[in-house]
Scaffold this motif. Structure first.
Motif, PDB file in Angstrom:
ATOM      1  N   ILE A 132       0.850  -1.204   0.000  1.00  0.00           N
ATOM      2  CA  ILE A 132       0.000   0.000   0.000  1.00  0.00           C
ATOM      3  C   ILE A 132       0.877   1.242   0.000  1.00  0.00           C
ATOM      4  N   MET A 133       1.910   1.233   0.841  1.00  0.00           N
ATOM      5  CA  MET A 133       2.823   2.388   0.951  1.00  0.00           C
ATOM      6  C   MET A 133       3.404   2.703  -0.423  1.00  0.00           C
ATOM      7  N   ASN A 134       3.714   1.638  -1.159  1.00  0.00           N
ATOM      8  CA  ASN A 134       4.363   1.789  -2.466  1.00  0.00           C
ATOM      9  C   ASN A 134       3.357   2.090  -3.575  1.00  0.00           C
ATOM     10  N   GLN A 135       2.134   1.584  -3.422  1.00  0.00           N
ATOM     11  CA  GLN A 135       1.159   1.693  -4.519  1.00  0.00           C
ATOM     12  C   GLN A 135       0.293   2.956  -4.464  1.00  0.00           C
ATOM     13  N   ILE A 136       0.137   3.548  -3.295  1.00  0.00           N
ATOM     14  CA  ILE A 136      -0.652   4.793  -3.229  1.00  0.00           C
ATOM     15  C   ILE A 136      -0.001   5.873  -4.112  1.00  0.00           C
ATOM     16  N   PRO A 137       1.309   6.113  -3.982  1.00  0.00           N
ATOM     17  CA  PRO A 137       1.923   7.116  -4.880  1.00  0.00           C
ATOM     18  C   PRO A 137       1.819   6.721  -6.355  1.00  0.00           C
ATOM     19  N   LEU A 138       1.767   5.393  -6.634  1.00  0.00           N
ATOM     20  CA  LEU A 138       1.679   4.966  -8.042  1.00  0.00           C
ATOM     21  C   LEU A 138       0.323   5.332  -8.650  1.00  0.00           C
ATOM     22  N   CYS A 139      -0.658   5.663  -7.793  1.00  0.00           N
ATOM     23  CA  CYS A 139      -1.953   6.141  -8.329  1.00  0.00           C
ATOM     24  C   CYS A 139      -1.747   7.489  -9.024  1.00  0.00           C
ATOM     25  N   ARG A 140      -0.614   8.145  -8.728  1.00  0.00           N
ATOM     26  CA  ARG A 140      -0.320   9.459  -9.358  1.00  0.00           C
ATOM     27  C   ARG A 140       0.829   9.321 -10.350  1.00  0.00           C
ATOM     28  N   CYS A 141       1.076   8.101 -10.791  1.00  0.00           N
ATOM     29  CA  CYS A 141       2.157   7.867 -11.769  1.00  0.00           C
ATOM     30  C   CYS A 141       1.815   8.581 -13.081  1.00  0.00           C
ATOM     31  N   SER A 142       2.834   9.039 -13.800  1.00  0.00           N
ATOM     32  CA  SER A 142       2.573   9.834 -15.026  1.00  0.00           C
ATOM     33  C   SER A 142       1.958   8.983 -16.140  1.00  0.00           C
ATOM     34  N   PHE A 143       2.099   7.650 -16.088  1.00  0.00           N
ATOM     35  CA  PHE A 143       1.533   6.838 -17.173  1.00  0.00           C
ATOM     36  C   PHE A 143       0.093   6.450 -16.814  1.00  0.00           C
ATOM     37  N   GLY A 144      -0.861   6.930 -17.584  1.00  0.00           N
ATOM     38  CA  GLY A 144      -2.293   6.802 -17.305  1.00  0.00           C
ATOM     39  C   GLY A 144      -2.769   5.410 -16.927  1.00  0.00           C
ATOM     40  N   PRO A 145      -2.571   4.410 -17.798  1.00  0.00           N
ATOM     41  CA  PRO A 145      -3.110   3.079 -17.496  1.00  0.00           C
ATOM     42  C   PRO A 145      -2.591   2.500 -16.177  1.00  0.00           C
ATOM     43  N   TYR A 146      -1.322   2.747 -15.843  1.00  0.00           N
ATOM     44  CA  TYR A 146      -0.749   2.230 -14.585  1.00  0.00           C
ATOM     45  C   TYR A 146      -1.400   2.936 -13.395  1.00  0.00           C
ATOM     46  N   CYS A 154      -5.420  -0.428  -4.867  1.00  0.00           N
ATOM     47  CA  CYS A 154      -5.179   0.096  -3.510  1.00  0.00           C
ATOM     48  C   CYS A 154      -6.394  -0.108  -2.616  1.00  0.00           C
ATOM     49  N   LYS A 155      -7.594   0.020  -3.174  1.00  0.00           N
ATOM     50  CA  LYS A 155      -8.807  -0.199  -2.363  1.00  0.00           C
ATOM     51  C   LYS A 155      -8.806  -1.642  -1.849  1.00  0.00           C
ATOM     52  N   GLU A 156      -8.482  -2.589  -2.735  1.00  0.00           N
ATOM     53  CA  GLU A 156      -8.487  -4.004  -2.326  1.00  0.00           C
ATOM     54  C   GLU A 156      -7.323  -4.302  -1.379  1.00  0.00           C
ATOM     55  N   GLU A 157      -6.199  -3.629  -1.601  1.00  0.00           N
ATOM     56  CA  GLU A 157      -5.012  -3.839  -0.739  1.00  0.00           C
ATOM     57  C   GLU A 157      -5.341  -3.477   0.706  1.00  0.00           C
ATOM     58  N   SER A 158      -6.190  -2.431   0.868  1.00  0.00           N
ATOM     59  CA  SER A 158      -6.532  -2.000   2.242  1.00  0.00           C
ATOM     60  C   SER A 158      -7.287  -3.107   2.962  1.00  0.00           C
ATOM     61  N   PHE A 159      -8.176  -3.779   2.248  1.00  0.00           N
ATOM     62  CA  PHE A 159      -8.898  -4.929   2.848  1.00  0.00           C
ATOM     63  C   PHE A 159      -7.876  -6.009   3.213  1.00  0.00           C
ATOM     64  N   HIS A 160      -6.898  -6.251   2.328  1.00  0.00           N
ATOM     65  CA  HIS A 160      -5.889  -7.293   2.595  1.00  0.00           C
ATOM     66  C   HIS A 160      -5.124  -6.966   3.876  1.00  0.00           C
ATOM     67  N   GLN A 161      -4.741  -5.708   4.011  1.00  0.00           N
ATOM     68  CA  GLN A 161      -3.941  -5.311   5.173  1.00  0.00           C
ATOM     69  C   GLN A 161      -4.783  -5.431   6.436  1.00  0.00           C
ATOM     70  N   ARG A 162      -6.058  -4.989   6.374  1.00  0.00           N
ATOM     71  CA  ARG A 162      -6.939  -5.039   7.571  1.00  0.00           C
ATOM     72  C   ARG A 162      -7.162  -6.471   8.016  1.00  0.00           C
ATOM     73  N   GLN A 163      -7.435  -7.374   7.063  1.00  0.00           N
ATOM     74  CA  GLN A 163      -7.736  -8.742   7.481  1.00  0.00           C
ATOM     75  C   GLN A 163      -6.496  -9.400   8.073  1.00  0.00           C
ATOM     76  N   GLY A 164      -5.323  -9.000   7.570  1.00  0.00           N
ATOM     77  CA  GLY A 164      -4.074  -9.548   8.121  1.00  0.00           C
ATOM     78  C   GLY A 164      -3.839  -9.059   9.539  1.00  0.00           C
ATOM     79  N   TYR A 165      -4.034  -7.762   9.738  1.00  0.00           N
ATOM     80  CA  TYR A 165      -3.816  -7.184  11.068  1.00  0.00           C
ATOM     81  C   TYR A 165      -4.815  -7.741  12.071  1.00  0.00           C
ATOM     82  N   GLU A 166      -6.033  -8.003  11.616  1.00  0.00           N
ATOM     83  CA  GLU A 166      -7.056  -8.560  12.519  1.00  0.00           C
ATOM     84  C   GLU A 166      -6.693  -9.982  12.942  1.00  0.00           C
TER      85      GLU A 166
END
Ligand code: 3HC
Length: 311
Positions: A132-146, A154-166
């Motif tokens: 997530i730390m690495n992919q949030i900034p990639l949402c602002r990457c200069s290449f559109g499709p990426y 990132c939305k799905e990654e947040s669920f992954h992180q929450r379920q792991g922490y729980e």
């Protein structure tokens, strides 16, 4: 390319314009994006293996359902990213061939074994947390499709992180054995998670150019520091001990100082000599061979449908 073309392209990047697949772009920009997006996709697909291993052994139906959903998400992230890479003129077959031949990299983190159920909690908490730390900034990457692919990822990654922490929270509130299992998993996954952010900036091949082209918005060390600063308090809340005796809050810096990462281990794993590299490659090659009939059937169906439409 001539200086004028490169300067005009850089002006577009500096103006925060998104670069789209059919826009003129330097060959180096295309090349580094194919490299990074393809390796990102390979990481998602290989990353399904350590977790997939635990779907049949999850302790409850609820845990099984969440893990199944996460592993399916990772497969979807891989397909998203291969599609983003294809917009740059490479074929999926070519990219998958590079992974299976050992030519292309994937994230070193997936060459570590998931030994106990606490590993599944730790992977969600730390590996997806780092992602997530690495992919949030990639949402602002200069290449559109990426950039656009990253928004849903990132939305799905947040669920992954929450379920792991729980999972970690449940274990740490459980029996002494469960808490010891959580501590053992943290001890084994902490340092490899820090390696996910790549070499130190001074040793990073691509960072300067990737920062100039706004593919990267932060350097490897900046993102690693953000991850450490966000994660240490989470470990404290769990009542777990960080496996780094040199970890210490530095008031002046406003962040944690930490021990040195074992870069020999990092390069050994990246170069194929980690605990699970051979297993992961064997599993991917077997899956690719076993699924040949699916690819052939899909192609035959596509040809038949196309023939019917043109008849
Ligand atoms: N594992 C394997 N190779 C790594 C690596 C790692 N952890 N970190 C760096 N490398 C490689 C780089 O690919 C590069 O090799 P190459 O020239 O053959 O590609 C070399 O080491 C030097 O590193 P650089 O810092 O110069 O490379 P980058 O500028 O590409 O930075 C990166 C590395 C930060 C990983 C960057 O590529 C990136 O942000 N990639 C996109 C995100 C990504 O791939 N994450 C991997 C995990 S995916 C994931 O976690 C999914 C989640 O659902 C669990």
């Amino acid at each position: 390319e001539d200086e004028e073309f490169l300067a005009a392209f850089q002006a577009r990047i500096d103006a925060e314009l998104k670069i789209e697949p059919n826009d003129p772009m330097p060959a180096g920009y295309r090349k580094t994006l194919v490299r990074q997006i393809a390796q990102h996709a390979h990481s998602e697909i290989v990353g399904m293996l350590p977790e997939g291993n635990w779907i049949t052994r999850a302790p409850t139906l609820r845990r099984k359902a969440a893990l199944l959903a996460k592993v399916q998400d990772e497969g979807g992230h891989g397909l998203y990213l291969y599609s983003a890479a294809e917009t740059l003129g490479v074929s999926r077959e070519e990219l998958v061939g590079q992974l299976l031949s050992g030519k292309a990299k994937y994230s070193s983190i997936f060459n570590y074994p998931a030994i106990t159920w606490a590993d599944i909690g730790t992977i969600g908490w730390l590996v997806d947390g780092a992602a997530i730390m690495n992919q949030i900034p990639l949402c602002r990457c200069s290449f559109g499709p990426y950039a656009r692919a990253m928004i849903r990822v990132c939305k799905e990654e947040s669920f992954h992180q929450r379920q792991g922490y729980e999972i970690m929270l449940t274990l740490c509130k459980g029996s002494d054995e469960q808490k010891a299992m959580a501590q053992d998993a943290l001890d084994r996954w902490w340092w490899p998670s820090l390696m996910m952010f790549g070499p130190h900036d001074a040793d990073s091949t691509h960072s300067d150019q990737s920062m100039a082209w706004k593919i990267k918005r932060f350097t490897n060390d900046e993102l690693r520091q953000k991850f450490i600063d966000a994660t240490v308090p989470q470990a404290e809340f769990l009542g777990l001990t960080m496996p780094d005796p040199d970890l210490k809050w530095n008031e002046e810096k406003g962040g944690y100082d930490h021990g040195e990462i074992d870069w020999d281990e990092f390069w050994r794993v990246v170069k194929g000599d980690g605990i699970c590299n051979r297993d992961r490659m064997k599993a991917r090659r077997k899956a690719h061979d076993d699924n040949t009939w699916v690819r052939e059937a899909a192609l035959a169906y596509a040809e038949k449908t196309a023939a019917r439409e043109t008849a």
